[in-house]
Design an enzyme around this catalytic site. Structure first.
Site, PDB file in Angstrom:
ATOM      1  CE  LYS A  24      -1.886   1.644   4.028  1.00 33.53           C
ATOM      2  NZ  LYS A  24      -1.564   3.068   4.260  1.00 33.53           N
ATOM      3  CG  ASP A 120      -4.594   9.021  10.549  1.00 33.57           C
ATOM      4  OD1 ASP A 120      -5.627   8.340  10.597  1.00 33.57           O
ATOM      5  OD2 ASP A 120      -3.779   9.001   9.626  1.00 33.57           O
ATOM      6  CG  ASP A 310       2.523   1.257   9.665  1.00 38.86           C
ATOM      7  OD1 ASP A 310       2.002   2.076  10.442  1.00 38.86           O
ATOM      8  OD2 ASP A 310       2.881   1.549   8.516  1.00 38.86           O
TER       9      ASP A 310
HETATM   10  N1  EPU Z   1       5.826  14.347  11.246  1.00 32.29           N
HETATM   11  C1  EPU Z   1       5.898  15.665  11.611  1.00 32.29           C
HETATM   12  N2  EPU Z   1       6.065  16.611  10.625  1.00 32.29           N
HETATM   13  C2  EPU Z   1       6.153  16.266   9.313  1.00 32.29           C
HETATM   14  C3  EPU Z   1       6.082  14.911   8.941  1.00 32.29           C
HETATM   15  C4  EPU Z   1       5.920  13.959   9.939  1.00 32.29           C
HETATM   16  O1  EPU Z   1       5.824  15.996  12.777  1.00 32.29           O
HETATM   17  O2  EPU Z   1       6.319  17.169   8.485  1.00 32.29           O
HETATM   18  C5  EPU Z   1       5.638  13.317  12.299  1.00 32.29           C
HETATM   19  C6  EPU Z   1       4.278  12.634  12.131  1.00 32.29           C
HETATM   20  O3  EPU Z   1       3.262  13.378  12.738  1.00 32.29           O
HETATM   21  C7  EPU Z   1       4.512  11.299  12.790  1.00 32.29           C
HETATM   22  C8  EPU Z   1       5.970  11.000  12.463  1.00 32.29           C
HETATM   23  O4  EPU Z   1       6.558  12.261  12.118  1.00 32.29           O
HETATM   24  O5  EPU Z   1       4.376  11.397  14.183  1.00 32.29           O
HETATM   25  C9  EPU Z   1       6.146  10.021  11.327  1.00 32.29           C
HETATM   26  O6  EPU Z   1       5.596  10.521  10.151  1.00 32.29           O
HETATM   27  P1  EPU Z   1       6.069  10.112   8.685  1.00 32.29           P
HETATM   28  O7  EPU Z   1       6.099  11.336   7.875  1.00 32.29           O
HETATM   29  O8  EPU Z   1       7.303   9.268   8.749  1.00 32.29           O
HETATM   30  O9  EPU Z   1       4.881   9.171   8.240  1.00 32.29           O
HETATM   31  P2  EPU Z   1       3.889   9.332   7.022  1.00 32.29           P
HETATM   32  O10 EPU Z   1       4.652   9.522   5.769  1.00 32.29           O
HETATM   33  O11 EPU Z   1       2.831  10.296   7.356  1.00 32.29           O
HETATM   34  C10 EPU Z   1       3.947   6.764   6.494  1.00 32.29           C
HETATM   35  C11 EPU Z   1       2.931   5.679   6.340  1.00 32.29           C
HETATM   36  C12 EPU Z   1       2.365   5.291   7.679  1.00 32.29           C
HETATM   37  C13 EPU Z   1       3.487   4.866   8.593  1.00 32.29           C
HETATM   38  C14 EPU Z   1       4.543   5.979   8.684  1.00 32.29           C
HETATM   39  C15 EPU Z   1       5.740   5.611   9.513  1.00 32.29           C
HETATM   40  C16 EPU Z   1       1.999   6.149   4.189  1.00 32.29           C
HETATM   41  C17 EPU Z   1       0.829   6.568   3.383  1.00 32.29           C
HETATM   42  N3  EPU Z   1       1.846   6.145   5.488  1.00 32.29           N
HETATM   43  O12 EPU Z   1       3.243   7.885   7.020  1.00 32.29           O
HETATM   44  O13 EPU Z   1       1.511   4.169   7.438  1.00 32.29           O
HETATM   45  O14 EPU Z   1       2.975   4.581   9.879  1.00 32.29           O
HETATM   46  O15 EPU Z   1       4.988   6.322   7.362  1.00 32.29           O
HETATM   47  O16 EPU Z   1       6.362   4.480   8.993  1.00 32.29           O
HETATM   48  O17 EPU Z   1       3.037   5.790   3.657  1.00 32.29           O
HETATM   49  C18 EPU Z   1      -0.397   2.825   7.625  1.00 32.29           C
HETATM   50  O18 EPU Z   1      -0.067   2.307   6.541  1.00 32.29           O
HETATM   51  O19 EPU Z   1      -1.313   2.341   8.343  1.00 32.29           O
HETATM   52  C19 EPU Z   1       0.300   4.008   8.075  1.00 32.29           C
HETATM   53  C20 EPU Z   1      -0.172   4.813   9.005  1.00 32.29           C
END
Ligand code: EPU
Length: 421
Positions: A24, A120, A310
């Site tokens: 995904k 979320d 995850d």
């Molecule tokens: N964060 C910030 N500022 C930012 C970006 C992130 O504070 O500008 C914080 C977020 O709030 C969070 C942490 O950093 O607490 C991690 O965020 P990250 O950006 O790494 O995650 P994401 O890209 O939003 C993806 C996956 C998530 C997975 C995370 C961590 C996708 C669509 N989602 O999210 O997947 O948990 O990386 O590995 O790729 C899922 O599939 O169920 C899911 C939630």
């Protein structure tokens, strides 16, 4: 209308072979990358999940033409070039990965208006690192009425150090930097396999990226007409793979999880080994043998290559029936413990304290009606239901359908007593 539920009863040890669908968190980003060059793309090994449909709707509103053939796990995506540089709230709010259109559209067209993603179920999810990285490359932002309007006639290469190896920020900065003038260096970049998959596709399209899979990614900008469309196979989904490993393990079963890539889940598999689960790499997947009794361990979630957040609900479900006490520490999403209340309804003995969950194994779980608070927690409740006396009925299964390609059918094929009702 009655909403679908998943009914699980305990009983059989899971035995057999299950195929892991595509990832995904890869496919959604690869789809967004199709915004970057005109022409016809084919993505294969595409999972049949609702998030692919949602992303297709968003990209369709922007102007891509998308045909999804779930039977062949295939997406045909055509980019006619004349795109709308707007991602509206109704679509953005449904799916976090919608933010991944920001880098491709800003880099290629110099402008995009995108609704700010909200929080979320498991907490606040800001995009400050995405925006500050793009600002370092010369983008300017105005935030009004819940939208961020980004403009930059041309982005320029920059040296960017992320405060935290954010998956989404790394992806947006890499895609934006592909068309920036000069060289961009992203330090403390995220290293997840899904980022490697995205970079591999971008390189095949003509991008110049080095250090893929390391925490320093270097992107040498190319001209906007230098990228071309490609055919690309999505990597297998490591979280779905882990779900089948956990399901096999909790039932003391013996299952080949075909297409699972052990290198993508090395730390988790090592910790599963500490719990007494045998996971042997095969030429195309892993063979899992569950123990008579799982051993309790302590687990900390971290960015890749650590144990991913995850996986955590699956680990907590396993610890719920393990032999003593395990402590799980969440480092990514402080609020991601809500499903613990649902596991407690199944008789699990779990106490939470800040970002720790203290899980004391119980001899048996006991089936009950529960609801899936998010994708991963929903899957963990299904796994727990495999060893809960009586019947577990899980509602809100639309969360599970967002990220799991036929979880019920796949578990049933391994002998689980499970059905969608
Ligand atoms: N964060 C910030 N500022 C930012 C970006 C992130 O504070 O500008 C914080 C977020 O709030 C969070 C942490 O950093 O607490 C991690 O965020 P990250 O950006 O790494 O995650 P994401 O890209 O939003 C993806 C996956 C998530 C997975 C995370 C961590 C996708 C669509 N989602 O999210 O997947 O948990 O990386 O590995 O790729 C899922 O599939 O169920 C899911 C939630």
């Amino acid at each position: 209308m009655t909403l679908p539920r998943i009914r699980v009863r305990p009983g059989n040890r899971l035995v057999g072979t299950v195929d892991v669908p595509g990832a995904k968190n890869s496919v959604l980003k690869l789809m967004a990358a199709c915004l970057m060059a005109d022409g016809d793309y084919v993505l294969t090994n595409v999972p049949g999940i609702d998030d692919v449909t949602t992303m297709a709707n968003l990209l369709g509103a922007i102007g891509l033409r998308i045909t999804h053939d779930p039977g062949r796990a295939r997406l045909e995506i055509s980019n006619p070039g004349n795109l709308q540089l707007v991602a509206p709230y109704e679509l953005v709010e449904q799916i976090r990965a919608s933010i991944n259109v920001l880098g491709p559209l800003l880099g290629r067209f110099g402008e995009v208006r995108i609704a700010l993603p909200g929080g979320d179920d498991f907490g606040s999810r800001p995009i400050d690192m995405h925006l500050s990285g793009l600002a370092a490359m010369g983008a300017e932002f105005t935030i009004r009425h819940g939208d961020v309007h980004a403009v930059a006639d041309r982005l320029y290469g920059a040296e960017i150090t992320l405060d935290f190896p954010s998956v989404g920020a790394t992806e947006n900065l890499v895609t934006a930097a592909v068309f920036a003038k000069g060289t961009t260096i992203i330090d403390n970049a995220a290293r997840e396999p899904e980022i490697v998959d995205l970079c591999n596709m971008l390189v095949a399209m003509g991008a110049r990226i080095e250090g893929v899979g390391s925490s320093t990614i270097t992107i040498h900008g190319v001209e906007r007409d230098e990228l071309r469309p490609v055919n690309h196979a999505v990597i297998p989904d490591r979280v779905q793979a882990a779900t089948y490993v956990a399901a096999a393990a909790i039932t003391g079963g013996e299952v080949t999880v075909r297409n699972a890539v052990p290198e993508h889940m090395e730390m988790l598999l090592r910790r599963f080994g500490d719990m007494g689960i045998t996971v042997e790499p095969q030429h195309n997947g892993v063979l899992v043998v569950g123990p008579d009794k799982l051993r309790s361990i302590d687990v900390v979630t971290l960015p890749f290559p650590g144990v991913a957040t995850d996986y955590k609900p699956l680990v907590v479900a396993l610890l719920s029936v393990a032999d003593s006490v395990g402590i799980v520490t969440e480092n990514l999403y402080p609020g991601r413990f809500r499903y613990v209340d649902e596991l407690r309804r199944l008789g699990a003995n779990i106490r939470t304290d800040g970002h720790h969950a203290i899980v004391r194994g119980v001899p048996r779980l006991s089936g009950a009606p529960v609801h899936a608070p998010d994708i991963r927690a929903g899957a963990a409740l299904v796994v727990a239901g495999l060893v809960a006396d009586g019947e577990t009925v899980i509602s809100d299964v639309h969360h599970i359908d967002r990220g799991y390609d036929d979880l019920v059918g796949r578990l049933a094929s391994l002998g689980a007593d499970i059905a969608r009702v």
